[in-house]
Design a protein around this motif. Structure first.
Motif, PDB file in Angstrom:
ATOM      1  N   ALA A   1       0.789  -1.317   0.140  1.00  0.00           N
ATOM      2  CA  ALA A   1      -0.144   0.126   0.039  1.00  0.00           C
ATOM      3  C   ALA A   1       0.731   1.155   0.115  1.00  0.00           C
ATOM      4  O   ALA A   1       0.490   2.178  -0.846  1.00  0.00           O
ATOM      5  N   PHE A   2       1.851   1.370   0.780  1.00  0.00           N
ATOM      6  CA  PHE A   2       2.752   2.502   1.122  1.00  0.00           C
ATOM      7  C   PHE A   2       3.544   2.685  -0.229  1.00  0.00           C
ATOM      8  O   PHE A   2       3.719   3.712  -0.948  1.00  0.00           O
ATOM      9  N   ASP A   3       4.120   1.632  -1.046  1.00  0.00           N
ATOM     10  CA  ASP A   3       4.695   1.604  -2.226  1.00  0.00           C
ATOM     11  C   ASP A   3       4.047   2.029  -3.328  1.00  0.00           C
ATOM     12  O   ASP A   3       4.365   2.919  -4.036  1.00  0.00           O
ATOM     13  N   LEU A   4       2.802   1.760  -3.435  1.00  0.00           N
ATOM     14  CA  LEU A   4       1.755   2.008  -4.338  1.00  0.00           C
ATOM     15  C   LEU A   4       1.412   3.494  -4.265  1.00  0.00           C
ATOM     16  O   LEU A   4       1.327   4.260  -5.535  1.00  0.00           O
TER      17      LEU A   4
ATOM     18  N   ASP B   1      10.175   1.361   5.719  1.00  0.00           N
ATOM     19  CA  ASP B   1      11.752   1.274   5.137  1.00  0.00           C
ATOM     20  C   ASP B   1      11.580   0.997   3.583  1.00  0.00           C
ATOM     21  O   ASP B   1      11.088   0.143   3.071  1.00  0.00           O
ATOM     22  N   ARG B   2      11.891   1.993   2.833  1.00  0.00           N
ATOM     23  CA  ARG B   2      12.033   2.278   1.246  1.00  0.00           C
ATOM     24  C   ARG B   2      12.758   0.892   0.746  1.00  0.00           C
ATOM     25  O   ARG B   2      12.367   0.499  -0.318  1.00  0.00           O
ATOM     26  N   THR B   3      13.842   0.478   1.426  1.00  0.00           N
ATOM     27  CA  THR B   3      14.755  -0.464   0.871  1.00  0.00           C
ATOM     28  C   THR B   3      13.769  -1.847   0.857  1.00  0.00           C
ATOM     29  O   THR B   3      13.876  -2.713   0.054  1.00  0.00           O
ATOM     30  N   ALA B   4      13.395  -1.943   2.134  1.00  0.00           N
ATOM     31  CA  ALA B   4      12.363  -3.196   2.430  1.00  0.00           C
ATOM     32  C   ALA B   4      11.235  -3.218   1.193  1.00  0.00           C
ATOM     33  O   ALA B   4      10.894  -4.276   0.714  1.00  0.00           O
ATOM     34  N   ARG B   5      10.304  -2.072   1.159  1.00  0.00           N
ATOM     35  CA  ARG B   5       9.477  -2.367  -0.056  1.00  0.00           C
ATOM     36  C   ARG B   5       9.960  -2.199  -1.416  1.00  0.00           C
ATOM     37  O   ARG B   5       9.392  -3.198  -2.108  1.00  0.00           O
TER      38      ARG B   5
END
Length: 279
Positions: free
Chosen positions: A184-187, A259-263
């Motif tokens: 959801a956050f990535d989208l 965590d953008r890396t995790a996403r």
């Protein structure tokens, strides 16, 4: 508390698909959306239950023109569902990814999907990923995507996404639900014009999932539906994108969701796992 702006946001005439809407929270959500004036599309695994749900909704005055059958334990079925929606739904405003499976109760044996993936990760997360991404790729970008997640969360182990080591149904469920929030956050970041939120609808609500886990329900399915409608209205209002809600209040999921890396790792892994089923 709910804002007046959110409460005033109209759902009248909006075309909304609710996955997993033949029973439990999904069925109540479909009815409540219809009572609010939305045009509701039903999804389920069983054709007879879909027809009964549509008939029941129509008897209550809900505009429910069509239902779709798909088993989200099969990514091929999920990809087919996306194609059917594109072909048969002239307009889609909101996608509510509600369908899912629980912890499996007392069962401790690892289960796999039709594609060989860990079952809870496949149904609760990967199917959501495929359906949402394929609808976007087809140009049917909804105004909002709502992920019905959970307060039960556990960090993803990228070296063991399929829980082949130290499996438990609770861990499988909690990881799949955090994966939904990362998605959801990535989208929200990659497609900022689509309002994308995730929510915990309520703890141990009266659903088949909770009863199958051997837990006494602590609340009604209607409470979960109320939360979904609140978050849907919030997404359609002039409000920030990429939020997580605990029922009708904004909250914070586990830090890994931020965590953008995790996403990015989850996105890459998901694209690789689901590659044959992505448009």
């Amino acid at each position: 508390m709910p804002s007046s702006n959110t409460e005033a946001t109209s759902l009248e005439g909006l075309h909304i698909l609710v996955t997993g809407s033949t029973d439990g929270i999904g069925a109540v959500t479909a009815e409540e959306l219809g009572r609010a004036g939305a045009i509701v599309y039903v999804h389920g695994r069983n054709a007879d239950k879909i027809e009964r749900t549509l008939a029941s909704l129509r008897e209550r005055g809900v505009n429910a023109p069509r239902g779709f059958r798909a088993d989200l334990a099969s990514l091929a079925d999920t990809a087919k569902l996306a194609k059917q929606i594109v072909a048969q739904v002239p307009q889609l405003d909101v996608l509510i990814n509600n369908a899912g499976i629980g912890t499996g109760g007392s069962r401790s044996q690892r289960e796999i999907s039709q594609d060989g993936f860990e079952l809870r990760f496949a149904v609760n997360y990967l199917a959501t990923f495929v359906l949402t991404r394929n609808l976007i790729a087809a140009g049917r970008i909804p105004r909002a995507v709502i992920h019905v997640s959970s307060i039960g969360q556990e960090d993803l182990d990228f070296d063991d996404l399929m829980l082949e080591r130290h499996y438990s149904g609770v861990s499988a469920y909690c990881r799949s639900k955090l994966a939904q929030i990362l998605f959801a956050f990535d989208l929200a970041e990659s497609h900022p014009r689509i309002k994308t939120h995730a929510l915990h609808p309520g703890t141990y609500l009266d659903t088949n999932m909770v009863r199958q886990a051997g837990v006494r329900p602590l609340g009604s399915a209607g409470e979960g539906a109320d939360a979904i409608l609140f978050v849907t209205r919030h997404a359609l209002s002039d409000s920030p994108n990429g939020l997580y809600f605990d029922q009708q209040r904004t909250a914070r999921p586990l830090p890994q969701a931020y965590d953008r890396t995790a996403r990015a790792r989850l996105r890459k892994a998901s694209e690789e796992l689901a590659a044959p089923f992505l448009s």
